[in-house]
Design an enzyme around this catalytic site. Structure first.
Site, PDB file in Angstrom:
ATOM      1  N   THR A  76       0.769  -2.916  -9.310  1.00 49.36           N
ATOM      2  CA  THR A  76       0.005  -1.670  -9.252  1.00 49.36           C
ATOM      3  C   THR A  76       0.294  -0.948  -7.942  1.00 49.36           C
ATOM      4  O   THR A  76       0.518   0.267  -7.913  1.00 49.36           O
ATOM      5  CB  THR A  76      -1.512  -1.990  -9.305  1.00 49.36           C
ATOM      6  N   GLY A 122     -13.669   2.679 -10.455  1.00 44.52           N
ATOM      7  CA  GLY A 122     -13.416   1.287 -10.086  1.00 44.52           C
ATOM      8  C   GLY A 122     -12.330   0.649 -10.937  1.00 44.52           C
ATOM      9  O   GLY A 122     -11.778   1.282 -11.849  1.00 44.52           O
ATOM     10  N   GLY A 145       8.642  -4.314 -15.851  1.00 40.89           N
ATOM     11  CA  GLY A 145      10.015  -3.788 -15.790  1.00 40.89           C
ATOM     12  C   GLY A 145      10.479  -3.624 -14.360  1.00 40.89           C
ATOM     13  O   GLY A 145      11.670  -3.430 -14.105  1.00 40.89           O
ATOM     14  N   GLY A 193     -15.248   7.201  -4.701  1.00 38.41           N
ATOM     15  CA  GLY A 193     -14.705   6.023  -4.018  1.00 38.41           C
ATOM     16  C   GLY A 193     -13.356   6.365  -3.418  1.00 38.41           C
ATOM     17  O   GLY A 193     -13.018   7.538  -3.204  1.00 38.41           O
ATOM     18  N   HIS A 231      -1.779   5.972  27.875  1.00 38.88           N
ATOM     19  CA  HIS A 231      -2.309   7.341  27.858  1.00 38.88           C
ATOM     20  C   HIS A 231      -1.155   8.324  27.662  1.00 38.88           C
ATOM     21  O   HIS A 231      -0.079   8.113  28.236  1.00 38.88           O
ATOM     22  CB  HIS A 231      -3.005   7.631  29.191  1.00 38.88           C
TER      23      HIS A 231
HETATM   24  P1  FAD Z   1      -1.259  -5.955  -9.097  1.00 41.12           P
HETATM   25  O1  FAD Z   1      -0.651  -5.149  -8.026  1.00 41.12           O
HETATM   26  O2  FAD Z   1      -2.108  -5.270 -10.096  1.00 41.12           O
HETATM   27  O3  FAD Z   1      -0.062  -6.699  -9.811  1.00 41.12           O
HETATM   28  C1  FAD Z   1      -0.243  -7.464 -10.959  1.00 41.12           C
HETATM   29  C2  FAD Z   1       1.047  -7.421 -11.760  1.00 41.12           C
HETATM   30  O4  FAD Z   1       0.966  -8.405 -12.774  1.00 41.12           O
HETATM   31  C3  FAD Z   1       1.307  -6.107 -12.466  1.00 41.12           C
HETATM   32  O5  FAD Z   1       2.555  -5.589 -12.090  1.00 41.12           O
HETATM   33  C4  FAD Z   1       1.277  -6.445 -13.945  1.00 41.12           C
HETATM   34  O6  FAD Z   1       2.245  -5.728 -14.695  1.00 41.12           O
HETATM   35  C5  FAD Z   1       1.623  -7.917 -13.919  1.00 41.12           C
HETATM   36  N1  FAD Z   1       1.111  -8.680 -15.053  1.00 41.12           N
HETATM   37  C6  FAD Z   1      -0.152  -8.723 -15.529  1.00 41.12           C
HETATM   38  N2  FAD Z   1      -0.253  -9.620 -16.521  1.00 41.12           N
HETATM   39  C7  FAD Z   1       0.978 -10.145 -16.684  1.00 41.12           C
HETATM   40  C8  FAD Z   1       1.514 -11.124 -17.549  1.00 41.12           C
HETATM   41  N3  FAD Z   1       0.741 -11.787 -18.415  1.00 41.12           N
HETATM   42  N4  FAD Z   1       2.829 -11.408 -17.451  1.00 41.12           N
HETATM   43  C9  FAD Z   1       3.629 -10.774 -16.556  1.00 41.12           C
HETATM   44  N5  FAD Z   1       3.162  -9.858 -15.707  1.00 41.12           N
HETATM   45  C10 FAD Z   1       1.855  -9.550 -15.763  1.00 41.12           C
HETATM   46  N6  FAD Z   1      -4.665  -1.085  -1.858  1.00 41.12           N
HETATM   47  C11 FAD Z   1      -4.432  -1.006  -0.524  1.00 41.12           C
HETATM   48  O7  FAD Z   1      -4.554  -2.016   0.171  1.00 41.12           O
HETATM   49  N7  FAD Z   1      -4.047   0.168   0.064  1.00 41.12           N
HETATM   50  C12 FAD Z   1      -3.895   1.302  -0.656  1.00 41.12           C
HETATM   51  O8  FAD Z   1      -3.540   2.341  -0.099  1.00 41.12           O
HETATM   52  C13 FAD Z   1      -4.143   1.262  -2.049  1.00 41.12           C
HETATM   53  N8  FAD Z   1      -3.990   2.367  -2.812  1.00 41.12           N
HETATM   54  C14 FAD Z   1      -4.197   2.291  -4.154  1.00 41.12           C
HETATM   55  C15 FAD Z   1      -4.069   3.452  -4.902  1.00 41.12           C
HETATM   56  C16 FAD Z   1      -4.281   3.426  -6.268  1.00 41.12           C
HETATM   57  C17 FAD Z   1      -4.117   4.683  -7.071  1.00 41.12           C
HETATM   58  C18 FAD Z   1      -4.622   2.190  -6.898  1.00 41.12           C
HETATM   59  C19 FAD Z   1      -4.821   2.119  -8.381  1.00 41.12           C
HETATM   60  C20 FAD Z   1      -4.766   1.031  -6.163  1.00 41.12           C
HETATM   61  C21 FAD Z   1      -4.572   1.077  -4.775  1.00 41.12           C
HETATM   62  N9  FAD Z   1      -4.736  -0.053  -3.976  1.00 41.12           N
HETATM   63  C22 FAD Z   1      -4.525   0.017  -2.622  1.00 41.12           C
HETATM   64  C23 FAD Z   1      -5.126  -1.353  -4.546  1.00 41.12           C
HETATM   65  C24 FAD Z   1      -3.884  -2.260  -4.720  1.00 41.12           C
HETATM   66  O9  FAD Z   1      -2.947  -1.588  -5.527  1.00 41.12           O
HETATM   67  C25 FAD Z   1      -4.273  -3.583  -5.358  1.00 41.12           C
HETATM   68  O10 FAD Z   1      -5.311  -4.183  -4.597  1.00 41.12           O
HETATM   69  C26 FAD Z   1      -3.090  -4.532  -5.384  1.00 41.12           C
HETATM   70  O11 FAD Z   1      -2.024  -3.978  -6.110  1.00 41.12           O
HETATM   71  C27 FAD Z   1      -3.477  -5.870  -5.998  1.00 41.12           C
HETATM   72  O12 FAD Z   1      -2.368  -6.704  -6.027  1.00 41.12           O
HETATM   73  P2  FAD Z   1      -2.219  -7.866  -7.114  1.00 41.12           P
HETATM   74  O13 FAD Z   1      -0.911  -8.520  -6.811  1.00 41.12           O
HETATM   75  O14 FAD Z   1      -3.428  -8.689  -7.142  1.00 41.12           O
HETATM   76  O15 FAD Z   1      -2.150  -7.131  -8.527  1.00 41.12           O
HETATM   77  P1  NAD Z   2     -14.327   2.423  -5.944  1.00 40.01           P
HETATM   78  O1  NAD Z   2     -15.099   1.208  -6.259  1.00 40.01           O
HETATM   79  O2  NAD Z   2     -13.759   2.594  -4.579  1.00 40.01           O
HETATM   80  O3  NAD Z   2     -15.228   3.715  -6.208  1.00 40.01           O
HETATM   81  C1  NAD Z   2     -15.799   3.986  -7.448  1.00 40.01           C
HETATM   82  C2  NAD Z   2     -16.928   4.984  -7.259  1.00 40.01           C
HETATM   83  O4  NAD Z   2     -17.346   5.424  -8.534  1.00 40.01           O
HETATM   84  C3  NAD Z   2     -18.145   4.406  -6.552  1.00 40.01           C
HETATM   85  O5  NAD Z   2     -18.546   5.285  -5.534  1.00 40.01           O
HETATM   86  C4  NAD Z   2     -19.178   4.305  -7.661  1.00 40.01           C
HETATM   87  O6  NAD Z   2     -20.506   4.442  -7.197  1.00 40.01           O
HETATM   88  C5  NAD Z   2     -18.766   5.462  -8.542  1.00 40.01           C
HETATM   89  N1  NAD Z   2     -19.189   5.350  -9.941  1.00 40.01           N
HETATM   90  C6  NAD Z   2     -19.209   4.248 -10.717  1.00 40.01           C
HETATM   91  N2  NAD Z   2     -19.618   4.579 -11.963  1.00 40.01           N
HETATM   92  C7  NAD Z   2     -19.842   5.911 -11.957  1.00 40.01           C
HETATM   93  C8  NAD Z   2     -20.265   6.853 -12.954  1.00 40.01           C
HETATM   94  N3  NAD Z   2     -20.527   6.469 -14.191  1.00 40.01           N
HETATM   95  N4  NAD Z   2     -20.385   8.157 -12.608  1.00 40.01           N
HETATM   96  C9  NAD Z   2     -20.118   8.559 -11.340  1.00 40.01           C
HETATM   97  N5  NAD Z   2     -19.723   7.709 -10.375  1.00 40.01           N
HETATM   98  C10 NAD Z   2     -19.573   6.415 -10.680  1.00 40.01           C
HETATM   99  O7  NAD Z   2     -13.190   2.490  -7.063  1.00 40.01           O
HETATM  100  P2  NAD Z   2     -11.864   3.362  -7.148  1.00 40.01           P
HETATM  101  O8  NAD Z   2     -11.916   4.517  -6.240  1.00 40.01           O
HETATM  102  O9  NAD Z   2     -11.640   3.571  -8.601  1.00 40.01           O
HETATM  103  O10 NAD Z   2     -10.778   2.354  -6.611  1.00 40.01           O
HETATM  104  C11 NAD Z   2     -10.549   1.092  -7.275  1.00 40.01           C
HETATM  105  C12 NAD Z   2     -10.056   0.057  -6.326  1.00 40.01           C
HETATM  106  O11 NAD Z   2      -8.767   0.383  -5.848  1.00 40.01           O
HETATM  107  C13 NAD Z   2     -10.972  -0.072  -5.131  1.00 40.01           C
HETATM  108  O12 NAD Z   2     -11.522  -1.362  -5.161  1.00 40.01           O
HETATM  109  C14 NAD Z   2     -10.102   0.076  -3.937  1.00 40.01           C
HETATM  110  O13 NAD Z   2     -10.244  -0.999  -3.057  1.00 40.01           O
HETATM  111  C15 NAD Z   2      -8.678   0.117  -4.466  1.00 40.01           C
HETATM  112  N6  NAD Z   2      -8.006   1.235  -3.780  1.00 40.01           N
HETATM  113  C16 NAD Z   2      -7.791   1.126  -2.450  1.00 40.01           C
HETATM  114  C17 NAD Z   2      -7.212   2.177  -1.774  1.00 40.01           C
HETATM  115  C18 NAD Z   2      -7.010   2.056  -0.308  1.00 40.01           C
HETATM  116  O14 NAD Z   2      -7.091   0.950   0.207  1.00 40.01           O
HETATM  117  N7  NAD Z   2      -6.714   3.126   0.395  1.00 40.01           N
HETATM  118  C19 NAD Z   2      -6.844   3.322  -2.443  1.00 40.01           C
HETATM  119  C20 NAD Z   2      -7.104   3.407  -3.793  1.00 40.01           C
HETATM  120  C21 NAD Z   2      -7.678   2.342  -4.463  1.00 40.01           C
END
Ligand code: FAD
Ligand code: NAD
Length: 472
Positions: free
Chosen positions: A42, A278, A37, A188, A451
């Site tokens: 994400t 994860g 929408g 994580g 600096h």
């Molecule tokens: P996504 O962003 O997941 O986009 C995929 C899109 O495809 C979605 O909008 C979905 O609705 C759409 N889609 C799926 N299937 C279909 C379909 N069949 N038809 C039409 N649309 C579809 N990364 C960072 O680098 N820095 C951060 O600070 C950071 N913070 C994060 C915090 C949280 C809480 C989370 C969950 C993730 C965070 N990440 C961060 C990770 C980051 O969001 C993802 O790595 C990134 O969004 C991946 O981009 P993508 O385009 O591969 O997929």
């Molecule tokens: P993560 O992989 O960073 O951490 C998951 C943690 O959960 C690990 O430390 C793992 O050992 C632990 N774990 C796994 N199974 C478990 C269990 N059964 N009980 C207890 N601990 C367990 O995953 P996340 O924090 O969910 O983030 C998901 C993805 O989103 C990451 O790959 C990250 O790159 C991305 N992300 C990135 C940012 C950023 O760049 N600032 C912010 C948020 C998310």
């Protein structure tokens, strides 16, 4: 709208929408299909952007409580208006999603709202069917399909997410009130970022982590230092423990945990439980199986060095192909993939992608960790410099942490950099550029740093790699 394209990108996240922009810039007739929408995926809707909005707001709240007085700023009673904080976060998200929609128009990209599926895989004339929100279907023909469908939360057996008492990161971004207590499963990135938000706002946060340390991919010294800092801030850790069940009830959630190596179970009660163990690739209903696209046994789409799957003309990028699940990695793959589709060469240096954790202080890492260098038997020099010795950090009142540079012992080439500290995520970017240019730590050390800057910590770490730091 035309029903024939050069490129159809399925998924409008940072990978997908950036791929669409770059493809359009290169003259390819492009469409992006998104079911959510709005555009941004994400990252923009339930990830990077809303979490950073709440991290910033909660950081200011904590500063007002704990730092203002030391700067000689007296404020009256500080009150939390969570509804306004959440509304601001939603507004920030909206500004970003509408901004991306504008970029689609500006680049003459067709934005098709609905769920995309590869209906027919046929060389140079693939068919993508899109089911819109009313259930109506339309089919489009395209030379290339780019799968950019991202990832979803990994569920934990025995713990069912209701997004109220037991939440994923998505629910943790929208809690209606500050829980008194929160159990975070997984130390994580999400666990520590969202755990920090709710701790700063007043929750008692306990993080349960399977491993014996936090932030698994980060450098060992960084992990230890960050755990100490978070504990000092009031976050509690139960390391080496796994959660085996979570039972929501009227008085909160009863969380059962067990030592990972075996031992007696115990129960922790919490108002809210955050599951953050994860993310896994999302490809449901995309038609990949029928199209014959090969996937790994963990569900990631397999691609070659040009992001092409085993089916000619079908490409994939971003979280769905695995590697670091980061928005900037997905974006760069999107750009490079589009360049390859337009007949240009494309390249990504996966050794120079920074990972940043937006706690305070921040954690940032790029390149190899000390553990990886030891394991690979590569001789290296370490240069380390603490923020306590940096004038700007002292002036700011933000002296927790250090910067560490790892350089090849023979060539002095920078192999990695790891920072815990204020604005670590910004500071690491000079090292990213240095690594892209194959720089030595001497190159960073000889670059004149303004600096007083926090970045002087990176310069001093580079000097320290040659045992000649100036300010320590
Ligand atoms: P996504 O962003 O997941 O986009 C995929 C899109 O495809 C979605 O909008 C979905 O609705 C759409 N889609 C799926 N299937 C279909 C379909 N069949 N038809 C039409 N649309 C579809 N990364 C960072 O680098 N820095 C951060 O600070 C950071 N913070 C994060 C915090 C949280 C809480 C989370 C969950 C993730 C965070 N990440 C961060 C990770 C980051 O969001 C993802 O790595 C990134 O969004 C991946 O981009 P993508 O385009 O591969 O997929
Ligand atoms: P993560 O992989 O960073 O951490 C998951 C943690 O959960 C690990 O430390 C793992 O050992 C632990 N774990 C796994 N199974 C478990 C269990 N059964 N009980 C207890 N601990 C367990 O995953 P996340 O924090 O969910 O983030 C998901 C993805 O989103 C990451 O790959 C990250 O790159 C991305 N992300 C990135 C940012 C950023 O760049 N600032 C912010 C948020 C998310």
């Amino acid at each position: 709208m035309s029903d024939s394209f050069d490129v159809i990108v399925i998924g409008g996240g940072p990978g997908g929408y950036v791929c669409a922009i770059r493809a359009a810039q290169l003259g390819l007739k492009t469409a992006v299909v998104e079911s959510r929408g709005n555009l941004g995926g994400t990252c923009v809707t339930v990830g990077c952007i809303p979490s950073k909005a709440l991290l910033q707001s909660s950081h200011l709240y904590e500063e007002a409580h704990h730092s203002f007085a030391s700067h000689g700023i007296k404020v009256g009673k500080i009150e939390l208006d969570l509804a306004t904080m959440m509304a601001r976060k939603d507004d920030v998200v909206k500004q970003n999603t509408t901004g991306i929609e504008f970029l689609m128009k500006k680049n003459k990209i067709s934005y098709i709202k609905g769920y995309g599926r590869i209906a027919k895989a046929e060389r140079d004339a693939h068919q993508v069917t899109v089911k819109d929100l009313d259930g109506k279907e339309a089919t489009y023909t395209t030379k290339y399909v780019v799968i950019a469908t991202g990832s979803e939360v990994t569920p934990l057996p025995g713990v069912s997410i209701d997004e109220k008492q037991v939440v994923s990161s998505t629910g943790a971004l929208t809690l209606a009130k500050v829980p008194k207590s929160m159990v975070v499963i997984g130390a994580g990135v999400i666990g520590l970022e969202m755990g920090s938000v709710w701790r700063r706002l007043g929750a008692e946060v306990t993080v349960v982590e399977f491993l014996d340390f936090i932030l698994p991919p980060m450098d060992g010294e960084v992990r230890k230092q960050m755990q100490r800092i978070l504990e000092k801030q009031g976050m509690k850790f139960k390391l080496g423990h796994k959660v085996t069940g979570a039972k929501p009830g009227k008085d909160g959630v009863a969380v059962t945990i067990e030592p990972a190596k075996g031992g007696p179970a115990e129960t922790i009660n919490a108002d809210v439980v955050l599951v953050a163990i994860g993310r896994r690739p999302f490809t449901q209903g995309c038609g990949l199986d029928a199209a014959g696209v090969k996937m790994s046994n963990r569900g990631f789409v397999e691609v070659d060095e040009n992001f092409q799957t085993n089916v000619e003309g079908i490409f994939a990028i971003g979280d769905v192909i695995g590697g670091q699940m980061l928005a900037h990695k997905a974006e760069d793959e999107g750009s490079v993939c589009a360049e390859i589709l337009a007949g240009q060469p494309g390249h990504i240096n996966y050794d120079a992608i920074a990972g940043v954790v937006y706690t305070w202080p921040e954690v940032a890492g790029i390149g190899k960790t000390e553990e990886q260098l030891k394991e690979a038997g590569i001789a290296y020099n370490v240069g380390k410099f603490p923020f306590t010795a940096n004038g700007r950090a002292r002036a700011n009142g933000d002296t927790d942490g250090f910067a560490k540079i790892l350089a090849d012992a023979k060539t002095d080439r920078v192999l990695g950099c790891h920072i815990v500290g204020p604005a670590a995520g910004d500071l690491i970017m000079e090292v990213a550029v240095a690594m892209e240019f194959g720089a030595s730590s001497e190159d960073i050390a000889r670059t004149c740093h303004a600096h007083p800057q926090l970045a002087e910590t990176v310069k001093e770490a580079a000097l320290a790699a040659d045992k000649r730091a100036l300010h320590i």
